[in-house]
Design an enzyme around this catalytic site. Structure first.
Site, PDB file in Angstrom:
ATOM      1  N   LYS A 120       0.927  -1.224  -0.008  1.00  0.00           N
ATOM      2  CA  LYS A 120       0.009  -0.026  -0.115  1.00  0.00           C
ATOM      3  C   LYS A 120       0.821   1.347  -0.151  1.00  0.00           C
ATOM      4  O   LYS A 120       0.719   2.102  -0.872  1.00  0.00           O
ATOM      5  CB  LYS A 120      -0.743   0.086   1.153  1.00  0.00           C
ATOM      6  CG  LYS A 120      -1.711   1.157   1.110  1.00  0.00           C
ATOM      7  CD  LYS A 120      -2.842   1.347   2.341  1.00  0.00           C
ATOM      8  CE  LYS A 120      -1.898   1.417   3.747  1.00  0.00           C
ATOM      9  NZ  LYS A 120      -3.057   1.635   4.807  1.00  0.00           N
ATOM     10  N   ASP A 138      -6.795   1.315   0.899  1.00  0.00           N
ATOM     11  CA  ASP A 138      -6.902   1.641   2.250  1.00  0.00           C
ATOM     12  C   ASP A 138      -8.031   1.063   3.011  1.00  0.00           C
ATOM     13  O   ASP A 138      -8.705   0.658   2.054  1.00  0.00           O
ATOM     14  CB  ASP A 138      -6.180   2.911   2.750  1.00  0.00           C
ATOM     15  CG  ASP A 138      -7.346   3.793   2.418  1.00  0.00           C
ATOM     16  OD1 ASP A 138      -8.186   3.680   1.583  1.00  0.00           O
ATOM     17  OD2 ASP A 138      -7.148   5.088   2.726  1.00  0.00           O
TER      18      ASP A 138
END
Length: 210
Positions: A120, A138
């Site tokens: 991420k 997220d």
């Protein structure tokens, strides 16, 4: 959500916010990488408060190494998991100097090899710093993708893969920021603001609020 609806979905987001940007404050690639790493399980607002002090003392990798783990820890203690993050940041800065001349590498494998940097974080850096069409999933993106029917998936990997397949190419570069910001301020977890949402008629969420 079919392809026509998806294209309209992103057209509206683009029209509402033509140049979406991260809300993290940074003045260099190193500072962006550090801020994104620190933002795990913390709000951008809380990270910005901490990094304003931190980056004034240590604006680059060399200065961060000199500052040291204990001092870093003191400067970021207002954000979650600060001790572990301080350790990772000190090590990250040292590795950047040793392996990358103090610069942030434009390479996913090299980014993910850094302490505290996962997929991420790497996606955010590649997108924001290097303008690559990556999407970081997220909690906001995961919720929005499933709730709206845009790109359902049981975990972040499935959602990310689905987004790459479904987001029209012309919108892929900015999709990451549009989805995060919409999830953060409109399609919120507990009380989504459906009455103010420009995507309401395209959304598959059954329990829409007024």
């Amino acid at each position: 959500m079919n392809s026509t609806e998806i294209r309209e979905f992103f057209r509206r987001l683009s029209e509402a916010n033509p140049e979406p940007k991260t809300e993290l404050e940074y003045g260099s690639g190193f500072q962006l990488l550090a801020a994104v790493m620190l933002s795990a399980q913390a709000t951008d607002k809380s990270v910005n408060v901490a990094t304003r002090r931190l980056f004034a003392l240590a604006p680059d990798a060399e200065a961060m190494v000199r500052l040291g783990e204990e001092r870093i820890s003191e400067e970021i203690k207002t954000i979650g998991l600060y001790r572990n993050k301080a350790r990772n940041l000190a090590q990250l800065a040292r590795i950047l100097i040793e392996r990358h001349d103090g610069e942030v590498p434009r390479d996913r494998a090299a980014l993910e090899a850094l302490p505290g940097v996962g997929r991420k974080t790497a996606n955010v850096v590649l997108n924001t710093l290097f303008r690559e069409p990556t999407i970081a999933v997220d909690t906001h993106v995961f919720r929005l993708a499933n709730r709206t029917g845009l790109a359902p998936g049981k975990d972040v990997q499935e959602v990310e893969a689905a987004l790459y397949k479904r987001v029209p190419r012309q919108y892929l570069l900015n999709a990451h920021h549009w989805l995060i910001l919409h999830g953060r301020y409109v399609c919120t977890a507990r009380k989504p603001r459906c009455g103010e949402c420009c995507l309401r008629d395209l959304c598959a969420f059954r329990d829409k609020t007024d």
